[in-house]
Design an enzyme around this catalytic site. Structure first.
Site, PDB file in Angstrom:
ATOM      1  N   TYR A 128      -0.242  12.839  -5.975  1.00  0.00           N
ATOM      2  CA  TYR A 128       0.191  12.209  -4.716  1.00  0.00           C
ATOM      3  C   TYR A 128       1.067  13.188  -3.916  1.00  0.00           C
ATOM      4  CZ  TYR A 128       1.062   8.261  -1.573  1.00  0.00           C
ATOM      5  OH  TYR A 128       1.114   7.425  -0.489  1.00  0.00           O
TER       6      TYR A 128
ATOM      7  N   LYS B 159       6.488   9.137   1.553  1.00  0.00           N
ATOM      8  CA  LYS B 159       6.745   7.701   1.347  1.00  0.00           C
ATOM      9  C   LYS B 159       8.223   7.443   1.036  1.00  0.00           C
ATOM     10  CE  LYS B 159       2.598   6.030   2.092  1.00  0.00           C
ATOM     11  NZ  LYS B 159       2.295   5.489   3.438  1.00  0.00           N
TER      12      LYS B 159
HETATM   13  P1  NAD Z   1      -7.159   3.820   5.820  1.00  0.00           P
HETATM   14  O1  NAD Z   1      -7.762   5.180   5.765  1.00  0.00           O
HETATM   15  O2  NAD Z   1      -8.055   2.694   6.069  1.00  0.00           O
HETATM   16  O3  NAD Z   1      -5.948   3.775   6.848  1.00  0.00           O
HETATM   17  C1  NAD Z   1      -5.196   4.899   7.211  1.00  0.00           C
HETATM   18  C2  NAD Z   1      -5.180   4.926   8.713  1.00  0.00           C
HETATM   19  O4  NAD Z   1      -4.354   5.988   9.202  1.00  0.00           O
HETATM   20  C3  NAD Z   1      -6.568   5.087   9.321  1.00  0.00           C
HETATM   21  O5  NAD Z   1      -6.859   4.016  10.175  1.00  0.00           O
HETATM   22  C4  NAD Z   1      -6.430   6.377  10.104  1.00  0.00           C
HETATM   23  O6  NAD Z   1      -7.202   6.375  11.293  1.00  0.00           O
HETATM   24  C5  NAD Z   1      -4.949   6.374  10.417  1.00  0.00           C
HETATM   25  N1  NAD Z   1      -4.460   7.669  10.884  1.00  0.00           N
HETATM   26  C6  NAD Z   1      -4.488   8.858  10.224  1.00  0.00           C
HETATM   27  N2  NAD Z   1      -4.028   9.830  11.034  1.00  0.00           N
HETATM   28  C7  NAD Z   1      -3.692   9.233  12.205  1.00  0.00           C
HETATM   29  C8  NAD Z   1      -3.181   9.717  13.451  1.00  0.00           C
HETATM   30  N3  NAD Z   1      -2.909  11.023  13.661  1.00  0.00           N
HETATM   31  N4  NAD Z   1      -2.965   8.816  14.446  1.00  0.00           N
HETATM   32  C9  NAD Z   1      -3.233   7.501  14.257  1.00  0.00           C
HETATM   33  N5  NAD Z   1      -3.718   6.996  13.116  1.00  0.00           N
HETATM   34  C10 NAD Z   1      -3.947   7.867  12.112  1.00  0.00           C
HETATM   35  O7  NAD Z   1      -6.428   3.672   4.398  1.00  0.00           O
HETATM   36  P2  NAD Z   1      -5.378   2.577   3.886  1.00  0.00           P
HETATM   37  O8  NAD Z   1      -5.403   2.713   2.417  1.00  0.00           O
HETATM   38  O9  NAD Z   1      -5.634   1.288   4.523  1.00  0.00           O
HETATM   39  O10 NAD Z   1      -3.977   3.168   4.379  1.00  0.00           O
HETATM   40  C11 NAD Z   1      -3.079   2.450   5.191  1.00  0.00           C
HETATM   41  C12 NAD Z   1      -1.646   2.646   4.712  1.00  0.00           C
HETATM   42  O11 NAD Z   1      -1.516   2.045   3.431  1.00  0.00           O
HETATM   43  C13 NAD Z   1      -1.200   4.081   4.572  1.00  0.00           C
HETATM   44  O12 NAD Z   1       0.149   4.208   4.995  1.00  0.00           O
HETATM   45  C14 NAD Z   1      -1.285   4.297   3.074  1.00  0.00           C
HETATM   46  O13 NAD Z   1      -0.384   5.311   2.652  1.00  0.00           O
HETATM   47  C15 NAD Z   1      -0.846   2.961   2.591  1.00  0.00           C
HETATM   48  N6  NAD Z   1      -1.167   2.635   1.201  1.00  0.00           N
HETATM   49  C16 NAD Z   1      -2.448   2.732   0.731  1.00  0.00           C
HETATM   50  C17 NAD Z   1      -2.725   2.410  -0.589  1.00  0.00           C
HETATM   51  C18 NAD Z   1      -4.101   2.522  -1.162  1.00  0.00           C
HETATM   52  O14 NAD Z   1      -4.246   2.591  -2.383  1.00  0.00           O
HETATM   53  N7  NAD Z   1      -5.152   2.526  -0.366  1.00  0.00           N
HETATM   54  C19 NAD Z   1      -1.684   1.988  -1.437  1.00  0.00           C
HETATM   55  C20 NAD Z   1      -0.394   1.883  -0.920  1.00  0.00           C
HETATM   56  C21 NAD Z   1      -0.156   2.226   0.398  1.00  0.00           C
HETATM   57  O1  0WE Z   2      -1.208   6.691   0.652  1.00  0.00           O
HETATM   58  C1  0WE Z   2      -2.321   6.768   0.170  1.00  0.00           C
HETATM   59  C2  0WE Z   2      -3.361   7.609   0.848  1.00  0.00           C
HETATM   60  C3  0WE Z   2      -2.757   8.874   1.379  1.00  0.00           C
HETATM   61  C4  0WE Z   2      -3.711   9.899   1.928  1.00  0.00           C
HETATM   62  C5  0WE Z   2      -5.005  10.085   1.477  1.00  0.00           C
HETATM   63  C6  0WE Z   2      -5.802  11.086   2.025  1.00  0.00           C
HETATM   64  C7  0WE Z   2      -7.177  11.364   1.533  1.00  0.00           C
HETATM   65  C8  0WE Z   2      -8.018  12.116   2.519  1.00  0.00           C
HETATM   66  C9  0WE Z   2      -3.227  10.734   2.899  1.00  0.00           C
HETATM   67  N1  0WE Z   2      -3.970  11.723   3.435  1.00  0.00           N
HETATM   68  C10 0WE Z   2      -5.244  11.896   3.019  1.00  0.00           C
HETATM   69  N2  0WE Z   2      -5.950  12.926   3.573  1.00  0.00           N
HETATM   70  C11 0WE Z   2      -7.260  13.125   3.310  1.00  0.00           C
HETATM   71  O2  0WE Z   2      -7.853  14.121   3.764  1.00  0.00           O
HETATM   72  N3  0WE Z   2      -2.588   6.081  -1.000  1.00  0.00           N
HETATM   73  C12 0WE Z   2      -1.530   5.349  -1.631  1.00  0.00           C
HETATM   74  C13 0WE Z   2      -3.883   6.121  -1.685  1.00  0.00           C
HETATM   75  C14 0WE Z   2      -3.789   7.219  -2.696  1.00  0.00           C
HETATM   76  O3  0WE Z   2      -3.900   8.510  -2.319  1.00  0.00           O
HETATM   77  C15 0WE Z   2      -3.708   9.282  -3.444  1.00  0.00           C
HETATM   78  C16 0WE Z   2      -3.462   8.441  -4.553  1.00  0.00           C
HETATM   79  C17 0WE Z   2      -3.503   7.120  -4.070  1.00  0.00           C
HETATM   80  C18 0WE Z   2      -3.266   5.891  -4.855  1.00  0.00           C
HETATM   81  C19 0WE Z   2      -3.721  10.667  -3.573  1.00  0.00           C
HETATM   82  C20 0WE Z   2      -3.495  11.217  -4.826  1.00  0.00           C
HETATM   83  C21 0WE Z   2      -3.239  10.400  -5.927  1.00  0.00           C
HETATM   84  C22 0WE Z   2      -3.232   9.021  -5.812  1.00  0.00           C
END
Ligand code: NAD
Ligand code: 0WE
Length: 264
Positions: free
Chosen positions: A155, A162
């Site tokens: 991560y 975060k």
């Molecule tokens: P997602 O890819 O659907 O959402 C991420 C969003 O960020 C996308 O809509 C993307 O367009 C937007 N984004 C990236 N760069 C941007 C920019 N320059 N301007 C505007 N928007 C931008 O994935 P998600 O998992 O729904 O992620 C949403 C949030 O949830 C993130 O903050 C992520 O860290 C957090 N999160 C995700 C998980 C997981 O496991 N998926 C767990 C905990 C927290």
């Molecule tokens: O916050 C996140 C996603 C963060 C994320 C993921 C990507 C993948 C593609 C931010 N930037 C990018 N850029 C890319 O090009 N999560 C909590 C989901 C997530 O991401 C991980 C995780 C988990 C869970 C990355 C490494 C290890 C675990």
């Protein structure tokens, strides 16, 4: 009972129907909120527009949060078409893929800057832009991950982002409290979205999570939607600066129970 009747929410971070922000949008729509969405790039418009139509969103607008002009245009449109807003959802994170595949110590200066700009500073910028529209008080919600509190494999720089995001949540809550604006974060367990697709090791981690957690399951974007509705509703009117775990209980464990029956 509808918890968000009469409220307007501006939602950032829908990329497709797997996005956490889409789970939040659907739950808010079911609870009577009026919605508007941003999308990050021209390519995503094709995916976001049909979703917006499903929940009668007032408008969708392009907003790359690294561009001050985009943020200004987004809030000008919100002022014009929505008047005031009650809820702001920030569901945005980004780091370059290299930073999530190499050891953390190899993080570049530019990679660090980008992760902090898109994933953390954007919350500050959006909160500032929303303030003039939140004249009746309001609620700001962002999304975090446990990797900001404890080390999670790969991560990396996102963990630092975060940690900063959760601290920004507290500083914003202190600043905006006198305006009756609450600022909170939901720390979500792992969910399969565009942002977790293709992360090496994610699939295995995701499967093991369900075996380890007290609730013995993974969480869904609908689970996040439910918590988000409560947190942005008047039921949570005295809650601010908090990080609420919506993770099936994973974060309470010091070490997972060893269950012989479960194939890890
Ligand atoms: P997602 O890819 O659907 O959402 C991420 C969003 O960020 C996308 O809509 C993307 O367009 C937007 N984004 C990236 N760069 C941007 C920019 N320059 N301007 C505007 N928007 C931008 O994935 P998600 O998992 O729904 O992620 C949403 C949030 O949830 C993130 O903050 C992520 O860290 C957090 N999160 C995700 C998980 C997981 O496991 N998926 C767990 C905990 C927290
Ligand atoms: O916050 C996140 C996603 C963060 C994320 C993921 C990507 C993948 C593609 C931010 N930037 C990018 N850029 C890319 O090009 N999560 C909590 C989901 C997530 O991401 C991980 C995780 C988990 C869970 C990355 C490494 C290890 C675990």
């Amino acid at each position: 009972m509808k918890l968000l009747e009469g409220k307007t929410a501006l939602i950032f971070g829908i990329a497709n129907d797997h996005s956490i922000a889409w789970g939040i949008a659907q739950a808010m729509h079911e609870h009577g909120a009026r919605l508007a969405f941003s999308y990050a790039s021209q390519i995503l418009e094709r995916r976001v527009r049909p979703l917006a139509e499903k929940v009668n969103a007032v408008f969708i607008e392009l907003c790359d949060v690294s561009q001050d002009e985009d943020i200004a245009a987004m809030f000008a449109r919100a002022a014009d078409e929505l008047g005031t807003i009650d809820i702001l959802v920030h569901s945005i994170a980004f780091a370059n893929r290299e930073e999530l595949t190499s050891p953390f110590y190899e993080t570049s200066r530019e990679g660090f800057r980008i992760a902090m700009d898109i994933s953390v500073y954007s919350l500050v910028a959006l909160a500032r832009a929303a303030l003039p529209l939140m004249t009746k008080g309001g609620s700001i919600l962002t999304l975090s991950y446990y990797g900001g509190q404890k080390v999670m494999p790969n991560y990396n720089v996102m963990g630092i982002a975060k940690a900063a995001l959760e601290t920004a949540t507290r500083y914003l809550a202190a600043d905006l409290g006198p305006h009756d604006i609450r600022v909170n974060a939901i720390s979500a367990g792992p969910i399969r979205t565009l942002s977790s697709a293709g992360i090496s090791g994610f699939k295995r981690m995701y499967r093991q999570f369900a075996a380890i957690t007290p609730l013995q399951r993974n969480i869904t974007i609908n689970d996040i939607g439910g918590a988000a509705v409560w947190l942005t509703s008047d039921l949570a009117r005295a809650v601010t600066g908090e990080v609420l775990f919506v993770d099936a209980g994973f974060n309470i464990l010091g070490f997972p129970a060893l269950r012989e029956q479960i194939q890890l």
